[in-house]
Design a protein around this motif. Structure first.
Motif, PDB file in Angstrom:
ATOM      1  N   ASN A   1       0.866  -1.176   0.000  1.00  0.00           N
ATOM      2  CA  ASN A   1       0.000   0.000   0.000  1.00  0.00           C
ATOM      3  C   ASN A   1       0.907   1.232   0.000  1.00  0.00           C
ATOM      4  N   LEU A   2       0.798   2.055  -1.019  1.00  0.00           N
ATOM      5  CA  LEU A   2       1.710   3.193  -1.160  1.00  0.00           C
ATOM      6  C   LEU A   2       1.394   4.331  -0.190  1.00  0.00           C
ATOM      7  N   ILE A   3       0.150   4.398   0.281  1.00  0.00           N
ATOM      8  CA  ILE A   3      -0.193   5.418   1.272  1.00  0.00           C
ATOM      9  C   ILE A   3       0.536   5.098   2.570  1.00  0.00           C
ATOM     10  N   GLY A   4       1.198   6.086   3.106  1.00  0.00           N
ATOM     11  CA  GLY A   4       1.963   5.884   4.345  1.00  0.00           C
ATOM     12  C   GLY A   4       3.448   5.681   4.098  1.00  0.00           C
ATOM     13  N   MET A   5       3.845   5.569   2.831  1.00  0.00           N
ATOM     14  CA  MET A   5       5.263   5.415   2.511  1.00  0.00           C
ATOM     15  C   MET A   5       5.908   6.785   2.331  1.00  0.00           C
ATOM     16  N   THR A   6       7.132   6.927   2.797  1.00  0.00           N
ATOM     17  CA  THR A   6       7.879   8.163   2.630  1.00  0.00           C
ATOM     18  C   THR A   6       8.531   8.197   1.251  1.00  0.00           C
TER      19      THR A   6
ATOM     20  N   LYS B   1       7.512   8.886  10.579  1.00  0.00           N
ATOM     21  CA  LYS B   1       7.273   8.740   9.142  1.00  0.00           C
ATOM     22  C   LYS B   1       6.088   9.605   8.720  1.00  0.00           C
ATOM     23  N   VAL B   2       5.052   9.610   9.545  1.00  0.00           N
ATOM     24  CA  VAL B   2       3.879  10.436   9.258  1.00  0.00           C
ATOM     25  C   VAL B   2       4.239  11.919   9.320  1.00  0.00           C
ATOM     26  N   LEU B   3       5.077  12.301  10.282  1.00  0.00           N
ATOM     27  CA  LEU B   3       5.508  13.696  10.366  1.00  0.00           C
ATOM     28  C   LEU B   3       6.257  14.111   9.095  1.00  0.00           C
ATOM     29  N   ASP B   4       7.038  13.192   8.522  1.00  0.00           N
ATOM     30  CA  ASP B   4       7.688  13.474   7.238  1.00  0.00           C
ATOM     31  C   ASP B   4       6.646  13.739   6.152  1.00  0.00           C
ATOM     32  N   ILE B   5       5.660  12.851   6.067  1.00  0.00           N
ATOM     33  CA  ILE B   5       4.621  12.996   5.041  1.00  0.00           C
ATOM     34  C   ILE B   5       3.854  14.303   5.225  1.00  0.00           C
TER      35      ILE B   5
ATOM     36  N   THR C   1       4.944  17.152   6.687  1.00  0.00           N
ATOM     37  CA  THR C   1       5.691  18.413   6.654  1.00  0.00           C
ATOM     38  C   THR C   1       6.609  18.609   5.453  1.00  0.00           C
ATOM     39  N   LYS C   2       7.002  17.549   4.791  1.00  0.00           N
ATOM     40  CA  LYS C   2       7.966  17.684   3.700  1.00  0.00           C
ATOM     41  C   LYS C   2       7.297  18.266   2.440  1.00  0.00           C
ATOM     42  N   PRO C   3       8.079  18.992   1.620  1.00  0.00           N
ATOM     43  CA  PRO C   3       7.523  19.556   0.379  1.00  0.00           C
ATOM     44  C   PRO C   3       6.933  18.500  -0.550  1.00  0.00           C
ATOM     45  N   TRP C   4       7.480  17.285  -0.540  1.00  0.00           N
ATOM     46  CA  TRP C   4       6.934  16.215  -1.383  1.00  0.00           C
ATOM     47  C   TRP C   4       5.658  15.603  -0.800  1.00  0.00           C
ATOM     48  N   GLY C   5       5.339  15.949   0.441  1.00  0.00           N
ATOM     49  CA  GLY C   5       4.150  15.427   1.094  1.00  0.00           C
ATOM     50  C   GLY C   5       3.049  16.475   1.143  1.00  0.00           C
ATOM     51  N   LEU C   6       2.441  16.636   2.308  1.00  0.00           N
ATOM     52  CA  LEU C   6       1.354  17.597   2.449  1.00  0.00           C
ATOM     53  C   LEU C   6       1.859  19.017   2.686  1.00  0.00           C
TER      54      LEU C   6
END
Length: 344
Positions: A6-11, A169-173, A175-180
């Protein structure tokens, strides 16, 4: 049978490793994060900048699964409580709290909790298991209010620092520019004070911190918060004091007021002493009574008295407005009642 990822949740880093195993170019990983976290697409057929061959590779090896809430309750004050069913029978909950200037989402990091706080309904479930990064980020991505959320607080079920790897890992998703791409200063992690992971969090992250104190006197705190026996609140505060907290990163203390337990002038003075020299705000919280426990909340007038006594002594203090009491919005109430088959 192929066990599809499942790709959701992957960094981004995880996705880069994954696409390389499929003999796809590394840059495809960033395109995937754009599709699933920014555009919130759930079908590989919509990956219009991918070749047909690459889309087929993804279809054969991966999924984009979004778990929808199994139940929603709406309070007369606009608060919403969402319930998600995990592992067919376990439940986690999320609270959406709309306000004039911001919309806050309170999310969970575990099914149940093992910190043992006697006043907390989540503790009645014990710890069933920690949530995966997918199950945590899904709480945000799957809600109809997802695009209107301005603030996120890890104050739902579980102790976030007890699930550090998945939470970060969720914090990365988030806060990162590639995430939310949400500012870390719009995200608050709440903890009872697990010192080793707390030190790691302070060093590695920029998100705000909230510490659940509820009693500044060690012997009294340990009587209903067992974590005090492992990590004394004074030692936790010392860790925070020793860390040079940037001015744009906030530290707050959560303090539930209980009648005849932590509400006296003695507690005011002990709390002032504990927090001396820190740039901190104290949030006083009204207690939501739970079945099977004798803890009682404080009247609003007495909460105001406690607030005023702290402010007299130079501590910035607010009374957090109680929201969603008519829908069991307090942490763990709804999910525990569901799992135990209790009536509201």
């Amino acid at each position: 049978m192929i066990n599809k990822k499942n790709l959701i949740g992957m960094t981004l880093l995880e996705l880069e490793s994954f696409v390389l195993t499929l003999n796809m170019k590394k840059f495809r990983a960033k395109q995937i994060t754009d599709w699933i976290y920014n555009k919130k697409v759930t079908s590989f057929d919509e990956f219009t900048n991918f070749s047909k061959d690459d889309r087929e590779k993804l279809k054969n090896s991966a999924v984009i699964n979004s778990l929808k809430p199994s139940k929603v309750m709406v309070s007369k004050d606009g608060t919403k409580k969402y319930l998600f069913t995990i592992d067919s029978w376990k439940s986690i909950e999320v609270a959406y709290i709309p306000e004039k200037r911001r919309n806050t989402l309170c999310i969970s990091s575990q099914v149940g909790c093992r910190m043992g706080c006697q006043f907390c309904m989540t503790d009645k479930q014990s710890l069933q298991r920690s949530l995966t990064s997918y199950e945590i980020i899904n709480q945000i991505l799957s809600l109809p209010e997802g695009d209107s959320i301005t603030n996120i607080v890890f104050m739902g079920m579980g102790e976030p620092l007890d699930n550090y790897e998945e939470v970060t890992k969720v914090l990365d998703i988030l806060t990162k520019p590639w995430g939310l791409n949400i500012s870390p200063h719009k995200i608050t992690l709440s903890t009872v004070g697990l010192i080793p992971k707390l030190k790691q969090f302070l060093q590695e992250r920029e998100c705000n911190l909230a510490l659940s104190v509820h009693n500044p006197i060690s012997d009294e705190r340990s009587s209903f918060m067992p974590i005090e026996r492992a990590y004394k609140v004074k030692d936790v505060i010392d860790v925070i004091r020793d860390f040079d907290m940037p001015k744009n990163r906030t530290f707050s203390v959560e303090y539930i007021l209980f009648k005849d337990l932590n509400d006296s002038l003695k507690h005011v003075k002990a709390l002032v002493k504990l927090l001396h020299g820190l740039r901190v705000k104290v949030n006083l919280i009204s207690y939501h009574e739970i079945p099977g426990e004798d803890y009682k909340g404080l009247s609003y007038d007495n909460m105001v008295w406690f607030k005023d006594e702290l402010k007299k002594r130079g501590v910035i203090t607010t009374i957090r407005k109680s929201r969603g009491q008519d829908i069991d919005a307090a942490c763990g109430l709804l999910s525990t009642k569901e799992s135990l088959g209790l009536k509201k």
